[in-house]
Design an enzyme around this catalytic site. Structure first.
Site, PDB file in Angstrom:
ATOM      1  N   HIS A 116      -9.986  -8.041  16.695  1.00 25.40           N
ATOM      2  CA  HIS A 116     -11.242  -7.499  16.175  1.00 25.40           C
ATOM      3  C   HIS A 116     -11.538  -8.046  14.786  1.00 25.40           C
ATOM      4  O   HIS A 116     -10.645  -8.518  14.070  1.00 25.40           O
ATOM      5  CB  HIS A 116     -11.197  -5.969  16.111  1.00 25.40           C
ATOM      6  CG  HIS A 116     -10.179  -5.426  15.151  1.00 25.40           C
ATOM      7  ND1 HIS A 116      -8.829  -5.416  15.429  1.00 25.40           N
ATOM      8  CD2 HIS A 116     -10.313  -4.868  13.914  1.00 25.40           C
ATOM      9  CE1 HIS A 116      -8.165  -4.879  14.421  1.00 25.40           C
ATOM     10  NE2 HIS A 116      -9.043  -4.542  13.477  1.00 25.40           N
ATOM     11  N   ASP A 118     -13.208  -6.363  11.320  1.00 21.58           N
ATOM     12  CA  ASP A 118     -13.294  -4.986  10.852  1.00 21.58           C
ATOM     13  C   ASP A 118     -14.715  -4.439  10.891  1.00 21.58           C
ATOM     14  O   ASP A 118     -15.649  -5.050  10.359  1.00 21.58           O
ATOM     15  CB  ASP A 118     -12.749  -4.867   9.426  1.00 21.58           C
ATOM     16  CG  ASP A 118     -11.230  -4.943   9.388  1.00 21.58           C
ATOM     17  OD1 ASP A 118     -10.601  -4.443  10.336  1.00 21.58           O
ATOM     18  OD2 ASP A 118     -10.680  -5.495   8.419  1.00 21.58           O
ATOM     19  N   HIS A 270      -8.330 -10.282  13.668  1.00 23.54           N
ATOM     20  CA  HIS A 270      -6.907 -10.012  13.490  1.00 23.54           C
ATOM     21  C   HIS A 270      -6.419  -9.009  14.519  1.00 23.54           C
ATOM     22  O   HIS A 270      -7.209  -8.301  15.150  1.00 23.54           O
ATOM     23  CB  HIS A 270      -6.596  -9.544  12.066  1.00 23.54           C
ATOM     24  CG  HIS A 270      -7.340  -8.309  11.651  1.00 23.54           C
ATOM     25  ND1 HIS A 270      -8.667  -8.323  11.283  1.00 23.54           N
ATOM     26  CD2 HIS A 270      -6.937  -7.011  11.553  1.00 23.54           C
ATOM     27  CE1 HIS A 270      -9.051  -7.092  10.978  1.00 23.54           C
ATOM     28  NE2 HIS A 270      -8.030  -6.282  11.137  1.00 23.54           N
ATOM     29  N   ARG A 285      -5.054  -0.248   2.117  1.00 26.00           N
ATOM     30  CA  ARG A 285      -6.135  -1.181   2.452  1.00 26.00           C
ATOM     31  C   ARG A 285      -7.442  -0.776   1.798  1.00 26.00           C
ATOM     32  O   ARG A 285      -7.735   0.414   1.642  1.00 26.00           O
ATOM     33  CB  ARG A 285      -6.336  -1.214   3.979  1.00 26.00           C
ATOM     34  CG  ARG A 285      -7.203  -2.360   4.452  1.00 26.00           C
ATOM     35  CD  ARG A 285      -7.508  -2.249   5.936  1.00 26.00           C
ATOM     36  NE  ARG A 285      -8.783  -1.583   6.164  1.00 26.00           N
ATOM     37  CZ  ARG A 285      -9.419  -1.566   7.333  1.00 26.00           C
ATOM     38  NH1 ARG A 285      -8.884  -2.153   8.390  1.00 26.00           N
ATOM     39  NH2 ARG A 285     -10.582  -0.954   7.466  1.00 26.00           N
TER      40      ARG A 285
END
Length: 324
Positions: A116, A118, A270, A285
């Protein structure tokens, strides 16, 4: 500036700018950055060097950077406004933009073992993501990346022409299981569906800085090609999804404590490998706000027609069906 050329590609393997060394570690994406302490504010020349390295390499990696949460946030804000993920675990009102993944035997990883980009269910997905490793398992827990620029370039000319101008529908579908089945939970889900309705993004995205083209569909959020029959749409999407699976377009990143990875969400996908459970893996993150997704000129609707018949303009193609 010293450079060592890779005979298989035009770009240098090692380059330097503003005291920062960029060493490519993958053919199509990935570079390790050294010569900089991210705990300190970035100078303008350093910022320009890192931004250029990100655009050119799509994924940049920093080793031995023991950042606090505040320092991580300050680093991200140098690149733009930070976004708040509507579903990820965060620090609430104090730091809603800071996501903390604490995975162990009581909290298995969720939803990231799918290729995907993000948050493409947003009208303006993040331009980049920064992830820092705090604790990592003894074995496993790698993250795989794919250059969707290389994935696009690997398509035949015929396929590139075919998908140019097509748009795809992106949806928040992987997060629906987070809601229960009670009336209150269903109402809450409806509120989120109104806030994040399905959006259209071009199948072929044009990078705002490099001008390069990349595939911008992913199996986590992309549900259909707009205006295309379901069987044709699914067949085409499956073909395009497969491009991320090609090893030549990939880079597998092994985490160590205090390692930082920053990836260009506009040109990469990723996949977080979930092979480490029940070992502990603790990551922090942030995501950096993006802009509109620019693509090629939209396809003429008359060229994306139904396979069974062509209805005249203005005719009700729903056959009288409507909500009552």
């Amino acid at each position: 500036m010293s450079e060592r050329l890779n005979p298989s590609v035009a770009r240098p393997v090692i380059s330097q700018q503003a005291g920062i060394t960029v060493r490519r570690v993958g053919v199509n994406l990935g570079a390790e950055i050294s010569g900089i302490d991210l705990r300190q504010p970035l100078l303008d020349a350093q910022f320009e060097a890192l931004n250029q390295a990100l655009v050119e390499n799509e994924l940049i990696i920093f080793r031995d950077q023991d950042l606090t949460s505040d320092q991580l946030v300050a680093f991200g804000r140098r690149f733009g406004e930070l976004t708040v993920h509507p579903f990820a675990p965060n620090e609430g009102k104090d730091a809603p933009h800071l996501i903390k993944f604490r995975n162990d035997e009581t909290t298995p990883p969720f939803g990231t073992d799918v290729w995907h980009s993000d948050e493409t269910f947003r009208a303006e997905p993040p331009m980049a993501t920064v992830l820092v490793a705090k604790e990592v398992p003894a074995v496993g827990g790698d993250t795989m990346f794919a250059s969707m620029t290389a994935a696009y370039e690997g398509l035949s000319d015929k396929m590139q022409q075919y998908i140019s101008g097509l748009y795809a529908i992106h949806d928040m579908k992987p997060f629906r299981p987070l809601f229960g089945k009670s009336p209150e939970e269903r109402r809450k889900l409806q509120e989120f569906e109104l806030k994040y309705p399905p959006v259209l993004h071009p199948v072929v995205r044009i990078h705002p800085d490099s001008g390069r083209r990349s595939l911008f569909v992913n199996p986590q959020f992309t549900i259909a090609i707009d205006g295309m029959e379901e069987t044709e749409s699914r067949a085409l999407l499956n073909t395009l999804f497969q491009q991320a699976f090609v090893p030549e377009y990939q880079f597998r990143h092994h985490w160590e404590p205090h390692t930082i990875a920053m990836w260009d969400n506009r040109s990469t996908q990723h996949y977080a490998v979930h092979d480490y459970y029940p070992q502990r893996r603790y990551m922090e993150r942030i995501t950096i706000q993006g802009g509109p997704v620019k693509g090629l000129d939209p396809a003429d609707p008359s060229t994306v027609r139904r396979a069974k018949y062509v209805a005249p303009k203005g005719v009700d193609t729903h056959g009288g069906h409507k909500p009552h």
